[in-house]
Design a protein around this motif. Structure first.
Motif, PDB file in Angstrom:
ATOM      1  N   ARG A   7      -7.005  -4.245  -3.686  1.00 47.31           N
ATOM      2  CA  ARG A   7      -8.004  -4.824  -2.797  1.00 47.31           C
ATOM      3  C   ARG A   7      -7.346  -5.217  -1.482  1.00 47.31           C
ATOM      4  NH1 ARG A   7      -9.020 -10.591  -5.977  1.00 47.31           N
ATOM      5  NH2 ARG A   7      -6.858 -11.347  -5.835  1.00 47.31           N
ATOM      6  N   ILE A   8      -8.176  -5.585  -0.513  1.00 48.99           N
ATOM      7  CA  ILE A   8      -7.680  -5.965   0.812  1.00 48.99           C
ATOM      8  C   ILE A   8      -6.733  -7.156   0.684  1.00 48.99           C
ATOM      9  CG2 ILE A   8      -8.359  -6.958   3.035  1.00 48.99           C
ATOM     10  CD1 ILE A   8     -10.872  -5.232   2.891  1.00 48.99           C
ATOM     11  N   ILE A  26      -2.806  -3.480   2.473  1.00 49.32           N
ATOM     12  CA  ILE A  26      -4.192  -3.021   2.584  1.00 49.32           C
ATOM     13  C   ILE A  26      -4.947  -3.990   3.486  1.00 49.32           C
ATOM     14  CG2 ILE A  26      -6.340  -2.584   1.341  1.00 49.32           C
ATOM     15  CD1 ILE A  26      -4.704  -1.821  -1.082  1.00 49.32           C
ATOM     16  N   LYS A  35     -14.539   6.096   7.308  1.00 52.45           N
ATOM     17  CA  LYS A  35     -13.736   6.418   6.137  1.00 52.45           C
ATOM     18  C   LYS A  35     -13.822   7.916   5.864  1.00 52.45           C
ATOM     19  CE  LYS A  35     -13.005   4.885   1.369  1.00 52.45           C
ATOM     20  NZ  LYS A  35     -13.487   3.980   0.297  1.00 52.45           N
ATOM     21  N   HIS A  42      -7.798   3.533   0.603  1.00 54.64           N
ATOM     22  CA  HIS A  42      -7.711   2.232   1.252  1.00 54.64           C
ATOM     23  C   HIS A  42      -7.068   2.404   2.624  1.00 54.64           C
ATOM     24  CE1 HIS A  42      -8.999  -0.199  -2.146  1.00 54.64           C
ATOM     25  NE2 HIS A  42      -8.153   0.444  -2.938  1.00 54.64           N
ATOM     26  N   TRP A  54      -5.489   5.939   6.372  1.00 59.21           N
ATOM     27  CA  TRP A  54      -6.262   5.965   5.133  1.00 59.21           C
ATOM     28  C   TRP A  54      -5.383   6.631   4.077  1.00 59.21           C
ATOM     29  CZ3 TRP A  54     -10.532   3.286   4.547  1.00 59.21           C
ATOM     30  CH2 TRP A  54     -11.364   3.026   5.640  1.00 59.21           C
ATOM     31  N   VAL A  57      -6.170   6.527  -3.164  1.00 60.96           N
ATOM     32  CA  VAL A  57      -5.830   5.545  -4.199  1.00 60.96           C
ATOM     33  C   VAL A  57      -4.671   6.017  -5.064  1.00 60.96           C
ATOM     34  CG1 VAL A  57      -6.681   4.429  -6.300  1.00 60.96           C
ATOM     35  CG2 VAL A  57      -8.121   4.494  -4.269  1.00 60.96           C
TER      36      VAL A  57
END
Length: 479
Positions: A7-8, A26, A35, A42, A54, A57
């Motif tokens: 996650r961010i 991230i 995106k 991410h 970008w 994952v």
């Protein structure tokens, strides 16, 4: 790399293209940054550099869990500086937590003093991720093409073309144009108000038309097999009954077909483009053909008062779908400028190479090199197998050396998996090799490597590999 749940704010190791894993964090992407389509990824800011990218994952690993592993396999000075930057970040973050009652550092972020440098997997501007012993990319003149104000906002359609585009004149006299509002950067462009026609919905044409429509262009399509038009009609395209009708209805008509004969037939045949050309109408030939065909088409189009541009594209079906082609253009410079929003929608950059015929020459040379290289890689894989060496190990070693590239990795992996689904037809690369050899003959210039590769592709075609990917040349060595 295995997929992980992130996650961010998480610290990670991110792998970009052929370069080693690099420490990053991230972060939230800029609001105007689109995106990538079809990718679960991410947005990562790399430490020790201003680069952002970008990252898929599966190309991410948690920082702390893999720190020791990564430090063992990466010893470069820049890499160590990046790791030190992570440790400094952690120390500061811990200090802020102790002094802010557990609020963390979310309010302590600083606005970058420099525009974000957004990287793609095939960008050349990855010097921070390279071994420090290599020549810095910033010393390469091509490096400057990437530094074209990557974070500028889309310009108004009322601005002059010279303000909406960044133009660099090279020593050779060619021109590279990369739009400040390129689709590859933020997915937003100002489409031309001119009516666009497109003839030919093959592997390359389909992706091009899809991107033209997505970016708001008004497009009329035609294809020899009419059923291929249906999907694009559903996406908002208009249908042309003949090439002549499309040319007469549209201000700018593009063509992207398989070979010189198809290109000529489209213009000169029954209900061909030439019947629909009127003074001021523009015709852009995107097919990879020989210079003589381009000269002929240019002459017949201009004889009717039309304006002509050739614009073959370097890339594959996937790059076409992603709007990341490289466009080589030559001919009428004003047509090139009129097509700026179209080129932005379909490609990451374009080059203007002067008089008609130059783009065909350059494209044949590029495809000659690519085809010869693919044949050599296939030869290496089969020789490895014949001498008892692991093909996968050969590929692993290759991808850690100077010849490493996304192209090599993808094509070799496909070969090892027996996946020859066409991304660029084998029959087309063989056609390009043949045309390049002929061009060399006319210039009295030897092309022995291309001639040898051409024979291998001809054997692959005899083994019924024409409609497979160019990597199917591998099968010529095992039969």
């Amino acid at each position: 790399m295995a997929a992980v749940h992130l996650r961010i704010g998480d610290l990670v190791w991110g792998k970009l293209g052929r370069y080693p894993p690099w420490p990053g964090k991230i972060v939230s992407p800029p609001k105007d940054l689109k995106k990538p389509r079809g990718k679960k990824c991410h947005f990562v800011k790399f430490f020790g550099t201003e680069d952002h990218a970008w990252i898929k994952v599966e190309q991410l690993k948690p920082y702390h869990a893999h720190k020791e592993e990564m430090i063992k396999i990466n010893k470069g000075k820049r890499f160590q500086q990046a790791v030190d930057a992570v440790e400094d970040f952690l120390k500061k973050a811990k200090g802020k937590e102790q002094n802010s009652d557990g609020k963390g550092d979310s309010k302590g972020k600083k606005t970058p003093s420099k525009p974000l440098k957004i990287l793609e997997e095939d960008d050349e501007d990855l010097s921070a991720l390279k071994d420090p012993s290599e020549k810095p990319i910033k010393d390469d003149p091509h490096f400057h093409h990437f530094l074209l104000s990557q974070s500028e906002k889309p310009a108004s359609s009322m601005e002059p073309i010279s303000k909406r585009l960044k133009i660099i004149e090279e020593v050779t006299g060619s021109t590279s144009i990369q739009a400040a509002d390129s689709t590859a950067i933020n997915g937003s462009i100002t489409p031309t108000d001119k009516r666009i026609g497109f003839l030919g919905l093959g592997l390359m044409g389909s992706g091009i038309v899809s991107n033209l429509l997505k970016m708001g262009h008004v497009v009329t399509v035609w294809n020899r097999t009419a059923e291929k038009c249906d999907l694009f009609i559903q996406e908002g395209a208009r249908l042309g009954r003949t090439p002549a009708e499309v040319a007469s209805m549209c201000d700018i008509t593009f063509s992207c077909v398989s070979d010189p004969k198809a290109a000529r037939d489209l213009v000169l045949g029954p209900s061909g483009v030439l019947q629909g050309i009127r003074p001021g109408k523009c015709y852009i030939e995107m097919s990879t053909v020989d210079p003589e065909t381009i000269t002929e088409l240019s002459q017949v189009i201009t004889s009717r008062g039309g304006r002509f541009l050739e614009a073959p594209v370097a890339g594959s079906q996937q790059l076409s779908n992603d709007g990341m082609l490289v466009i080589l253009a030559a001919g009428d410079r004003t047509v090139y400028e009129d097509c700026s929003s179209c080129f932005q929608a379909m490609g990451k950059t374009s080059f203007f190479l002067g008089e008609a015929g130059n783009a065909a020459r350059m494209m044949l040379i590029l495809n000659m090199v690519q085809g010869s290289f693919m044949a050599t890689i296939a030869e290496g894989l089969t020789l490895a197998q014949a001498t008892g060496q692991s093909q996968q190990t050969f590929l692993d070693i290759l991808c850690q050396g100077q010849m490493a590239s996304t192209f090599v990795d993808q094509k070799c992996q496909n070969i090892l998996q027996g996946n020859f689904k066409p991304d660029y037809y084998l029959k087309h690369i063989q056609k390009d090799l043949r045309l390049a050899i002929s061009m060399g003959d006319m210039a009295n210039h030897p092309t022995p490597m291309a001639a040898a590769a051409n024979e291998v592709y001809k054997r692959a075609k005899a083994l019924d590999q024409s409609d497979n990917d160019i990597s199917a040349v591998y099968r010529a060595y095992i039969h």
